[in-house]
Motif scaffolding. Structure first.
Motif, short mmCIF file in Angstrom:
data_model
loop_
_atom_site.label_atom_id
_atom_site.label_comp_id
_atom_site.label_asym_id
_atom_site.label_seq_id
_atom_site.Cartn_x
_atom_site.Cartn_y
_atom_site.Cartn_z
N GLY B 241 33.20 32.87 44.65
CA GLY B 241 34.29 32.89 43.69
C GLY B 241 33.93 33.49 42.34
O GLY B 241 34.53 33.18 41.32
N GLU B 242 32.92 34.38 42.34
CA GLU B 242 32.48 34.95 41.07
C GLU B 242 33.34 36.12 40.62
O GLU B 242 33.17 36.64 39.52
CB GLU B 242 31.01 35.38 41.18
CG GLU B 242 30.08 34.19 41.32
CD GLU B 242 28.61 34.60 41.35
OE1 GLU B 242 28.32 35.77 41.03
OE2 GLU B 242 27.78 33.76 41.69
N LEU B 243 34.24 36.57 41.48
CA LEU B 243 35.10 37.68 41.08
C LEU B 243 36.43 37.14 40.61
O LEU B 243 37.09 36.37 41.31
CB LEU B 243 35.30 38.64 42.24
CG LEU B 243 34.04 39.36 42.72
CD1 LEU B 243 34.41 40.48 43.66
CD2 LEU B 243 33.26 39.92 41.55
N SER B 244 36.84 37.57 39.43
CA SER B 244 38.03 36.97 38.81
C SER B 244 39.32 37.36 39.52
O SER B 244 40.30 36.64 39.47
CB SER B 244 38.10 37.39 37.34
OG SER B 244 37.96 38.79 37.25
N LEU B 245 39.32 38.50 40.22
CA LEU B 245 40.58 38.98 40.79
C LEU B 245 40.75 38.71 42.28
O LEU B 245 41.73 39.11 42.89
CB LEU B 245 40.73 40.48 40.50
CG LEU B 245 40.90 40.81 39.02
CD1 LEU B 245 40.81 42.30 38.78
CD2 LEU B 245 42.24 40.30 38.51
N VAL B 246 39.75 38.05 42.87
CA VAL B 246 39.90 37.69 44.28
C VAL B 246 40.33 36.22 44.35
O VAL B 246 39.61 35.33 43.90
CB VAL B 246 38.58 37.90 45.05
CG1 VAL B 246 38.74 37.48 46.49
CG2 VAL B 246 38.15 39.35 44.95
#
Lengths: 354, 354, 354, 354, 354
Positions: B241-246
């Motif tokens: 969950g380190e990507l803000s847009l996924v």
């Protein structure tokens, strides 16, 4: 094609959640059996239509629904719809190329692992995918074909008054996983026995056949390790309590299973080491034999080639060869020949070849 | 030069963010296509100028802008300026020597990975770099050349009423990455088939060609592993969950992709192990053959060299050689010769060479 | 002595912080240059005495002090005293046997890494130690000799209006480290090219020279890995923000450098794997050739040795050898000889040696 | 017995804390020296009885008590009683089979490590155990025999006005450990020099002696790694500040030691890799030589065996051999012989054996 | 079957907690001894019936109940019932295929480990499972057969006034585990001695027997490592204080045991490395010998084959061979022969074969 991959490429590019059966069709018509029990009662039935199973879903008793054969995509879809199973999980159930893993969903937990069995005919380890969907009071198991590892669990349930009857679905899940993993030991023992007989053969008379057998065993172990390795991680997830439907008192049993998986991994690694050692032994044996062959040739050749030359000399037809006329010429030549031969023998003894 | 590095040295020392295309120019003129869709509508168009795409940037619909060909640095710069992409990312897009990775920026996420395909002519695995810039409601994909892995995704979008139409850009990003990675299985299966046919060849008649084929396969696997290994880490970043847009609901699909990458890595490792085993088998086969050759030579030579010597003796021309005069001399010599030969044969039987 | 260690033993037992230059003296007199700049202005000067540099220390502009040549211990001590550098760091600067690392002190950060270059004459990878002392608004770089990797950075500064002029010392440090590491790719490409030509040579005609070349390349890669491996850790320390003087906006550039170091390590590992494969291929080629040689010898010998024996028999001089008197004796012997030869040829065909 | 284990079995089963000296007795009578100093004063003395040392225990000055020889169990017990050392630590001091480690007790810290030195006579790396007990204002060092690595430290203390005189016992501990580890470089350099000379020898004329030397070097490196590897962990414990008596300002010096240990480990690994490469080179050289030997034999044999057969034919004594009567028979035979020889030579040239 | 697995398959599928003895039956009737002691008193007794032991359970003194022989399932069940031991633990006690581990239950701790001993007859390392159930003031130990490692501990208890009498059950557990592990050193020393004598043999005269011995030693080490490796983890669990019944003051002694297990693992790894080196040495020695054999053959053959041909030429019976009539023909032939031989010798000297 090697058995390390399944024909997953068939569905490359298709949408996720598309159910495509990947694997061999191992049974004609899926066989559906249901076992519904609690501490005091037990119902067992073979179902014709899956719809018969749906009423059991919300009964308070423990319900074990077993499906043998997973190529009937429609059947799987019906079960998925009725039991609210995520389409990605349904996809995993019918695609037999899964790595052992576990997934936690709110209303159910999913386990997928490999049952290994020996294909006696080809002397090969084969695998069959087993999926378990563990709900609150039901457990659905999917097998590629009717196997006999679950029979013993079924018997324990039937006999009643056992711990299995008093514990819920998570204990049943444990019992099935334990049965699958316990069966790995049977295979390991068979491989161990083969290794041992190969080792004896190797020391007795190493032949090319042995070498191929070692190679095949190695491949079996590579295959097996590929199946077993992720199991550790899977069981570990259970032990860490990450699955919502596996209760505390069942986790202690999963620890036991965990010990077994580690033992299996350890044994596979040890076997691989032993096989590597056998390979080295084999190669050095071959080298030694070659050496021995060469020595025999060399000894014979180096003794006879010089003395044959001497004989050749006195086979020449020159008119003026004084030695030929000597009375003791022939004897002298024999002395020379014997002398050369003895010299050579002494030389070889010095070199410790004789 | 080996294909393990790109000519990155070309730009050694230049300022960061300098766009220099590194790699082969695989297409003449970049091809720009746009696909703009939501649950109900779908626009598809091939653009002449990139400027036509800019209005879509802030539309609420999902916009997929695909660029085939990345050598047109000016085009990339225009896109970068309009979509606010960091110059280092633009540099990564045009430099085809990237390791698979993902980067999180406030307004967009960047993915770079490798599409692998088989170069049928040279029987080689080749790679093509794919970059994805995932924005809030747009996704830009950059390929080196027009590939066909994305066609299936495009078809799924066109068909409508599918999950892909209902989900946003992050799901589209997942679909594209999944398509790329699913294609790896096709290559693995092809390599698996080659390994198997090599294995049969090896057991039938091992020749030097086989050895070179093993070597080449090994190199392909080394190359493939170099491309696939960092993928695990990349997908793992997404899962954590380190990507803000996924979004959360897309992450479950990325878990599925993660399982696939691990399976691929596992299979590559298993193949490497199998190939190592084949190499050992090959070398031992060669040794065995040599051994057999040597045995034939040794048996023939050690039988005939001594008896040839005997014949040589009686070919000498000494005046006084009493045996020559004996009536049964010739016969006696034959007996000696046969005796020696039999002795040798017994000796070889004892040694189990015959 | 191998180049894997420096003559560190020279100072074994001496007190820590004792400055002893360890390494080759690569330049006669240290060359001191200063480059002082900010967004709008630029001063560049070659200094005669280090004292000229001290006033720049506290100027608000970015000051880059470059020292080529580190054997002048007195000079280093003066710099250390004026810029308050810890004696252990001074020791590290003059001792060229350092492992790449970074150290965080309150008023400055220390970086030490290796510049690699190809010694064309000996076809060897050589290394030169580069130390950077990064202060608040100054950066001191120490090289063993005047190198040309920094020239490109210097040019970028001179050209002005570039990002490098607008950013502070930490960006300059990044630029220098990036320049050093980018140069590794040049070496890797050269090694890659050598490997490829060796591979071709190996398939064409493997000779002992090839083997030695493989061995030398392997040693170069071992050496290179020893230099590059700790770089990962060093850059990682920077990325984790553990250095007080490297600002957030520069760290994103260091991430780019980190990607490069990982690529370099990956490539080195891949090359090592490829070289190991080549070694195996080489050994099997040798074995095959030997096998072929042996076959030729064996075929010739096993055909001719028996028939030479036959000829030997009838070269004997016994008085009573009936065959010699037969009219067709000679022809019969020829038939026997041809028969034996044919038999042998058939035998070899069966064995697939012919 | 191999030197990898000590005769620990002697005390298997005895109670913990039982003092039994394990190791060779390397000195006759333990030598006790005391060095008591602070910034301004210095007392140095060789003691007859250990009791003389006890008064120094609580003096505010730094007291270094050095014991050469650890077989006198009674002496160790006295020290242990007076300085309150745990019986398990006393056991570790006299048992020379310890792994490098550090232990934190409330009133003192314990360090044990290995001093390595080259046994010139046997050309072997040997180790000697060094134990340090670091108290608040005393340090006791135990060596197996009087060594000279500590002499340099002693000299630095004597010279005064040095940092060592201003810092406390923990700095002294650092200085001693640093002296021990710095000495490892001397050994590594000696091994490096040996490897290089072996490498040259290998390329010049590989003989079995070289092979044994490689094997012995490998064993030395295995031994050394076994001693050095745990050092990393030990020094790391110090750096993490886990020892109560090592102060912050001394830890920075231990970081320097840590860098050294990592360098040593790196160099050992590199040497092992180089040696493995040499082994491969050696084996391939041997194979090549064998190949060459075989070629010479094969060429000579395959040229002469057929023509010898021809000569054999015309050495037969058949009455009716028409060729023998021909006037040009002899010349014809020579032509045949030369023809066969030329044919063979052409064949070998084709095969690139000549 | 190899000894790496036990016949666990016997109970595959049975319910967990089913007691089935797995392993060889090493003793006829289990022998039960009890040792009840505290600081001042000591009772020792051999029991006929296990029921006699139950009263000791709640006595405040330390009670050591030792069971030699674990095949009597009924006995184990009785103990389990009386001491409240979990059925999975009872299963582990009787199943001798356990991996060393420790388990923490509220009222007791469970340890299982392997006692290794040398089977002198087969020159093999064998293992015996030892289980310890540590209660608040009792300790039950289970052995497969009566062993002598515990005798020394028993003697220390009997002698009184020792630390063991003053400390509780956890110290006793430590003492037993320490005794078991200390015994490993005896085996390692024996293996070390064997390796050394093999090494000498290898340098003196390598024979196939040596190779088999290396192989067997390797197998023993693989087996031993499999037993010892999990010990580290087990003891580490104790050190981390995860066991409720092992007190702080006993943990310091377990640290000592931990050091020993690491030493053992280290030594096993070193031995494996040394054995691998020996294998390489062996193979290269074999190659060298073969080379030498080939050289002798080649030298002899290439000198004599050509000159034998010359002799063959002049053994021909052509009517018109002018050389045969020359007066100095015979001498001339000898000159040619000697010339050829000398030429060959010069050639071999050049090649450094002589």
């Amino acid at each position: 094609m090697l058995k390390f991959t399944k024909k997953i490429s068939q569905k490359a590019g298709s949408a996720p959640g598309t159910l495509v059966h990947i694997g061999e069709r191992k049974t004609d018509k899926p066989r559906i059996t249901i076992l519904d029990y609690d501490d005091v009662q037990l119902h067992e039935k073979q179902l014709e239509r899956i719809e018969e199973a749906f009423p059991f879903k919300d009964s308070p008793t423990t319900t074990w629904l077993n499906i043998d054969g997973i190529h009937d995509v429609e059947l799987i879809e019906k079960i998925g719809a009725n039991f609210n199973i995520h389409s990605l999980i349904l996809e995993d159930i019918v695609n037999t190329g899964q790595r052992p893993k576990t997934d936690d969903f709110e209303t159910y937990n999913y386990f997928v692992l490999k049952m290994l069995y020996l294909d006696e005919q080809n002397d090969e380890v084969r695998s069959e995918q087993v999926s378990l969907v563990l709900g609150n009071n039901f457990l659905i198991s999917f097998q590629e074909a009717e196997g006999d590892v679950f029979t013993l669990v079924r018997d324990r349930i039937r006999k009643g008054k056992r711990r299995i009857r008093k514990n819920g679905c998570d204990y049943l899940a444990y019992a099935l996983i334990d049965a699958v993993i316990d069966h790995y030991f049977v295979i390991l023992e068979s491989i161990g026995a083969t290794i041992e007989s190969l080792e004896e053969e190797l020391l007795d008379e190493p032949a090319q056949v042995t070498m191929q057998s070692i190679h095949e065993l190695k491949r079996e172990l590579i295959y097996m390790r590929k199946q077993v390795w992720p199991l550790r991680e899977m069981i570990n997830t259970v032990i860490r309590g990450e699955l919502s439907l596996v209760h505390e008192q069942t986790i202690v049993f999963f620890k036991d299973v965990y010990d077994h998986t580690i033992q299996i991994v350890d044994t596979i690694e040890s076997y691989r080491d032993v096989l590597s050692g056998m390979l080295d032994l084999y190669l050095s044996t071959i080298s030694n034999r070659m050496n021995e062959v060469m020595k025999v040739l060399t000894i014979i050749a180096t003794i006879f080639i010089p003395i044959t030359f001497v004989a050749g000399i006195y086979g020449m037809n020159f008119k003026y060869m004084p030695e030929l006329e000597w009375q003791w010429g022939y004897l002298a030549v024999w002395s020379i020949i014997v002398g050369i031969a003895l010299l050579m023998i002494v030389f070889f003894r010095r070199k410790k070849w004789l």
